[in-house]
Every structure is written in structure tokens, then in C-alpha cells.
Write a protein that holds these residues in place. Structure first.
Motif, PDB file in Angstrom:
ATOM      1  N   SER A  88      12.865  11.594  -3.341  1.00  0.00           N
ATOM      2  CA  SER A  88      12.798  10.803  -2.106  1.00  0.00           C
ATOM      3  C   SER A  88      11.793   9.663  -2.216  1.00  0.00           C
ATOM      4  O   SER A  88      12.070   8.553  -1.762  1.00  0.00           O
ATOM      5  CB  SER A  88      12.472  11.693  -0.906  1.00  0.00           C
ATOM      6  OG  SER A  88      11.157  12.203  -0.981  1.00  0.00           O
ATOM      7  N   ARG A  89      10.636   9.933  -2.811  1.00  0.00           N
ATOM      8  CA  ARG A  89       9.639   8.871  -2.917  1.00  0.00           C
ATOM      9  C   ARG A  89      10.075   7.785  -3.893  1.00  0.00           C
ATOM     10  O   ARG A  89       9.811   6.606  -3.665  1.00  0.00           O
ATOM     11  CB  ARG A  89       8.278   9.434  -3.341  1.00  0.00           C
ATOM     12  CG  ARG A  89       7.431  10.099  -2.276  1.00  0.00           C
ATOM     13  CD  ARG A  89       8.152  10.729  -1.122  1.00  0.00           C
ATOM     14  NE  ARG A  89       7.274  11.526  -0.286  1.00  0.00           N
ATOM     15  CZ  ARG A  89       7.642  12.636   0.330  1.00  0.00           C
ATOM     16  NH1 ARG A  89       8.870  13.102   0.215  1.00  0.00           N
ATOM     17  NH2 ARG A  89       6.790  13.290   1.089  1.00  0.00           N
ATOM     18  N   THR A  90      10.779   8.170  -4.942  1.00  0.00           N
ATOM     19  CA  THR A  90      11.317   7.170  -5.873  1.00  0.00           C
ATOM     20  C   THR A  90      12.307   6.269  -5.143  1.00  0.00           C
ATOM     21  O   THR A  90      12.289   5.042  -5.303  1.00  0.00           O
ATOM     22  CB  THR A  90      11.974   7.861  -7.087  1.00  0.00           C
ATOM     23  OG1 THR A  90      10.978   8.650  -7.766  1.00  0.00           O
ATOM     24  CG2 THR A  90      12.560   6.855  -8.056  1.00  0.00           C
ATOM     25  N   ALA A  91      13.159   6.866  -4.308  1.00  0.00           N
ATOM     26  CA  ALA A  91      14.126   6.084  -3.534  1.00  0.00           C
ATOM     27  C   ALA A  91      13.414   5.194  -2.505  1.00  0.00           C
ATOM     28  O   ALA A  91      13.798   4.036  -2.292  1.00  0.00           O
ATOM     29  CB  ALA A  91      15.113   7.014  -2.837  1.00  0.00           C
ATOM     30  N   GLN A  92      12.362   5.719  -1.871  1.00  0.00           N
ATOM     31  CA  GLN A  92      11.617   4.918  -0.900  1.00  0.00           C
ATOM     32  C   GLN A  92      10.951   3.717  -1.572  1.00  0.00           C
ATOM     33  O   GLN A  92      10.938   2.611  -1.015  1.00  0.00           O
ATOM     34  CB  GLN A  92      10.555   5.783  -0.215  1.00  0.00           C
ATOM     35  CG  GLN A  92      11.118   6.817   0.726  1.00  0.00           C
ATOM     36  CD  GLN A  92      10.090   7.838   1.161  1.00  0.00           C
ATOM     37  OE1 GLN A  92       8.908   7.739   0.838  1.00  0.00           O
ATOM     38  NE2 GLN A  92      10.535   8.852   1.890  1.00  0.00           N
ATOM     39  N   ILE A  93      10.419   3.932  -2.757  1.00  0.00           N
ATOM     40  CA  ILE A  93       9.787   2.832  -3.490  1.00  0.00           C
ATOM     41  C   ILE A  93      10.807   1.739  -3.764  1.00  0.00           C
ATOM     42  O   ILE A  93      10.548   0.552  -3.531  1.00  0.00           O
ATOM     43  CB  ILE A  93       9.140   3.343  -4.796  1.00  0.00           C
ATOM     44  CG1 ILE A  93       7.914   4.207  -4.469  1.00  0.00           C
ATOM     45  CG2 ILE A  93       8.767   2.184  -5.719  1.00  0.00           C
ATOM     46  CD1 ILE A  93       7.392   5.024  -5.643  1.00  0.00           C
ATOM     47  N   ALA A  94      11.991   2.131  -4.238  1.00  0.00           N
ATOM     48  CA  ALA A  94      13.039   1.143  -4.517  1.00  0.00           C
ATOM     49  C   ALA A  94      13.430   0.399  -3.245  1.00  0.00           C
ATOM     50  O   ALA A  94      13.603  -0.833  -3.251  1.00  0.00           O
ATOM     51  CB  ALA A  94      14.257   1.834  -5.135  1.00  0.00           C
ATOM     52  N   LEU A 100       0.833  -1.206   0.000  1.00  0.00           N
ATOM     53  CA  LEU A 100       0.000   0.000   0.000  1.00  0.00           C
ATOM     54  C   LEU A 100       0.867   1.256   0.000  1.00  0.00           C
ATOM     55  O   LEU A 100       0.584   2.217  -0.720  1.00  0.00           O
ATOM     56  CB  LEU A 100      -0.951   0.008   1.197  1.00  0.00           C
ATOM     57  CG  LEU A 100      -1.941   1.187   1.218  1.00  0.00           C
ATOM     58  CD1 LEU A 100      -2.860   1.161  -0.009  1.00  0.00           C
ATOM     59  CD2 LEU A 100      -2.756   1.173   2.502  1.00  0.00           C
ATOM     60  N   LEU A 101       1.935   1.250   0.791  1.00  0.00           N
ATOM     61  CA  LEU A 101       2.801   2.426   0.856  1.00  0.00           C
ATOM     62  C   LEU A 101       3.548   2.640  -0.462  1.00  0.00           C
ATOM     63  O   LEU A 101       3.744   3.785  -0.880  1.00  0.00           O
ATOM     64  CB  LEU A 101       3.771   2.305   2.035  1.00  0.00           C
ATOM     65  CG  LEU A 101       4.560   3.563   2.401  1.00  0.00           C
ATOM     66  CD1 LEU A 101       3.653   4.775   2.596  1.00  0.00           C
ATOM     67  CD2 LEU A 101       5.389   3.309   3.660  1.00  0.00           C
ATOM     68  N   ILE A 102       3.936   1.577  -1.135  1.00  0.00           N
ATOM     69  CA  ILE A 102       4.568   1.710  -2.452  1.00  0.00           C
ATOM     70  C   ILE A 102       3.590   2.392  -3.419  1.00  0.00           C
ATOM     71  O   ILE A 102       3.950   3.340  -4.128  1.00  0.00           O
ATOM     72  CB  ILE A 102       5.021   0.336  -2.996  1.00  0.00           C
ATOM     73  CG1 ILE A 102       6.254  -0.153  -2.228  1.00  0.00           C
ATOM     74  CG2 ILE A 102       5.311   0.409  -4.504  1.00  0.00           C
ATOM     75  CD1 ILE A 102       6.606  -1.621  -2.477  1.00  0.00           C
ATOM     76  N   ALA A 103       2.352   1.923  -3.448  1.00  0.00           N
ATOM     77  CA  ALA A 103       1.347   2.525  -4.335  1.00  0.00           C
ATOM     78  C   ALA A 103       1.103   3.984  -3.960  1.00  0.00           C
ATOM     79  O   ALA A 103       1.006   4.860  -4.828  1.00  0.00           O
ATOM     80  CB  ALA A 103       0.049   1.726  -4.265  1.00  0.00           C
ATOM     81  N   HIS A 104       1.045   4.248  -2.663  1.00  0.00           N
ATOM     82  CA  HIS A 104       0.815   5.607  -2.183  1.00  0.00           C
ATOM     83  C   HIS A 104       1.957   6.529  -2.610  1.00  0.00           C
ATOM     84  O   HIS A 104       1.723   7.639  -3.096  1.00  0.00           O
ATOM     85  CB  HIS A 104       0.660   5.588  -0.653  1.00  0.00           C
ATOM     86  CG  HIS A 104       0.337   6.917  -0.078  1.00  0.00           C
ATOM     87  ND1 HIS A 104      -0.945   7.423  -0.073  1.00  0.00           N
ATOM     88  CD2 HIS A 104       1.128   7.855   0.485  1.00  0.00           C
ATOM     89  CE1 HIS A 104      -0.930   8.628   0.482  1.00  0.00           C
ATOM     90  NE2 HIS A 104       0.323   8.908   0.833  1.00  0.00           N
ATOM     91  N   LEU A 131      10.585  -2.022  -2.332  1.00  0.00           N
ATOM     92  CA  LEU A 131      10.571  -3.159  -3.237  1.00  0.00           C
ATOM     93  C   LEU A 131      11.644  -4.168  -2.832  1.00  0.00           C
ATOM     94  O   LEU A 131      11.436  -5.387  -2.909  1.00  0.00           O
ATOM     95  CB  LEU A 131      10.768  -2.717  -4.687  1.00  0.00           C
ATOM     96  CG  LEU A 131       9.556  -2.032  -5.326  1.00  0.00           C
ATOM     97  CD1 LEU A 131       9.937  -1.414  -6.669  1.00  0.00           C
ATOM     98  CD2 LEU A 131       8.391  -2.990  -5.479  1.00  0.00           C
ATOM     99  N   GLY A 132      12.782  -3.667  -2.359  1.00  0.00           N
ATOM    100  CA  GLY A 132      13.831  -4.539  -1.853  1.00  0.00           C
ATOM    101  C   GLY A 132      13.391  -5.325  -0.627  1.00  0.00           C
ATOM    102  O   GLY A 132      13.776  -6.475  -0.444  1.00  0.00           O
ATOM    103  N   TYR A 133      12.574  -4.706   0.214  1.00  0.00           N
ATOM    104  CA  TYR A 133      12.069  -5.400   1.399  1.00  0.00           C
ATOM    105  C   TYR A 133      11.090  -6.509   1.037  1.00  0.00           C
ATOM    106  O   TYR A 133      10.905  -7.451   1.806  1.00  0.00           O
ATOM    107  CB  TYR A 133      11.357  -4.424   2.348  1.00  0.00           C
ATOM    108  CG  TYR A 133      12.255  -3.390   2.996  1.00  0.00           C
ATOM    109  CD1 TYR A 133      13.626  -3.604   3.167  1.00  0.00           C
ATOM    110  CD2 TYR A 133      11.729  -2.190   3.441  1.00  0.00           C
ATOM    111  CE1 TYR A 133      14.428  -2.652   3.762  1.00  0.00           C
ATOM    112  CE2 TYR A 133      12.519  -1.227   4.044  1.00  0.00           C
ATOM    113  CZ  TYR A 133      13.873  -1.452   4.199  1.00  0.00           C
ATOM    114  OH  TYR A 133      14.647  -0.514   4.793  1.00  0.00           O
ATOM    115  N   LEU A 134      10.450  -6.385  -0.117  1.00  0.00           N
ATOM    116  CA  LEU A 134       9.481  -7.400  -0.540  1.00  0.00           C
ATOM    117  C   LEU A 134      10.139  -8.629  -1.157  1.00  0.00           C
ATOM    118  O   LEU A 134       9.495  -9.665  -1.296  1.00  0.00           O
ATOM    119  CB  LEU A 134       8.476  -6.800  -1.535  1.00  0.00           C
ATOM    120  CG  LEU A 134       7.448  -5.860  -0.943  1.00  0.00           C
ATOM    121  CD1 LEU A 134       6.646  -5.183  -2.039  1.00  0.00           C
ATOM    122  CD2 LEU A 134       6.519  -6.586   0.026  1.00  0.00           C
TER     123      LEU A 134
END
Length: 190
Positions: free
Chosen positions: A177-183, A143-147, A186-189
Motif C-alpha cells: 500500500s505504501r509503495t502504491a501511495q508513493i507512486a 514529506l509524506l512520500i519520504a515518510h 509522485l504523480g501529483y507532483l
């Protein structure tokens, strides 16, 4: 413009006072970033979309405090919370300074010209809150990735059509920052 005028007036006074023959020490570099109240409708819409979007993000990351997630996920959620609280403060201040409402309104067609409503629904956040412990972290990250992807989309609108330097700089920071957070998420998944 008022701040720039005050800065220039202050510099004029300081220059007029420096009539002695003693050389002055080198001045510290002056920032070339000038705050301005110039804005267009894209700047306003960016802020009006971002404020509620950030607040929904704050609701999402707050859920990591009360659910079992890895320490690095809790750390990321805490960092997002601090950042987004600060950004909301800046954005609401700019809207007040520009004498613009904090929200654009509830008309569903209002956002049609820029890709639709980019918000995360209260229902999606409530569903996440009710997710069983063993499934929470994965659901939280998804959900946070989509957000955050939606935050990147909103920032792109400002980068492409805004004119206010502060709002554009914020959009750049959000985009990066949000692009980096998404990456990272995704690594955590994996």
C-alpha cells in the motif's frame, strides 16, 4: 494456539453430534490462516518501530484537513488516516498479547542494526505545519512520500526476518500500500 485448540474442540463436538443418516450440507471453507502468538525479536521491533511511525504519519495527514490541497490529496490523506488508525490498533494489541512494551526505548544505537531510526521528526512535522499556503501541498507530498518510504523500509525488515504470520501479513500490506501511495503522490507532483 488457544484459538486453534478451541476451534479443534468445537469441531470435535460438532462431528460427534452428526451421527444421523441425513447427509450434512457442504461446510463453508475454513480459513487456513491461524492466529498465533509465536513471535521473534524482529516481529517485536517491527511493531515497536511501526507504532510511533504510524502515529507520526497520522500527524502529517491530519495537516491536510486544515490546509489548502487538491481534493484527491485530501482523499488520500483521509484514507491513510483510516488505515493507519486500524493498523496501530492491531499492532498495540499484539504487543500487549505478547507482553512486550510498546516502545523499544530511546537509545540511539538501538536501531543501528536495522538501518537506523526511520521516524519523521516532530520538527519536520512542525515545519510542514508552518509552511505557507501556496507551498503547502508540495511540501506535504514530499514529506509524506519520504515518510511512507520509511514505512516500506520498516516493512522490509519484518518480511525478511519476522516469524509471526499476522505481523508478516501486515508488513506485506504496508509494503504494497505504501509503495502504491508513493507512486500516486509522485504523480501529483508532476
Amino acid at each position: 494456539m488457544r484459538r486453534l485448540a478451541a476451534l479443534l474442540a468445537g469441531l470435535a463436538v460438532l462431528t460427534a453430534c452428526g451421527g444421523g443418516s441425513t447427509p450434512e450440507p457442504a461446510a463453508a471453507p475454513v480459513s487456513t490462516a491461524v492466529e498465533t502468538e509465536e513471535f521473534n525479536q524482529t516481529d517485536v521491533m517491527f511493531l515497536q518501530m511501526s507504532v510511533p511511525h504510524h502515529r507520526a504519519g497520522l500527524e502529517i495527514v491530519a495537516l491536510a484537513k486544515d490546509h489548502r490541497v487538491r481534493d484527491e490529496v485530501k482523499t488520500l490523506a483521509a484514507a491513510i488516516e483510516v488505515t493507519q488508525l486500524s493498523e496501530v490498533d492491531s499492532m498495540t494489541k499484539w504487543l500487549v498479547d505478547w507482553e512486550q512494551p510498546e516502545e523499544a526505548g530511546d537509545d540511539p544505537q538501538l536501531h543501528a542494526g536495522h538501518g537506523g531510526d526511520h521516524s519523521t521528526s516532530p520538527e519536520a512535522i512542525a515545519e510542514l505545519a508552518a509552511t505557507p499556503a501556496g507551498e503547502f501541498e508540495k511540501a506535504f507530498l514530499n514529506l509524506l512520500i519520504a515518510h511512507q518510504h520509511n514505512a516500506v523500509s520498516i516493512a522490509k525488515l519484518e518480511r525478511e526476518g519476522g516469524v509471526n504470520p499476522q505481523a508478516k501479513a501486515l508488513a506485506d500490506r504496508i509494503f504494497e500500500s505504501r509503495t502504491a501511495q508513493i507512486a500516486q503522490m509522485l504523480g501529483y507532483l508532476d
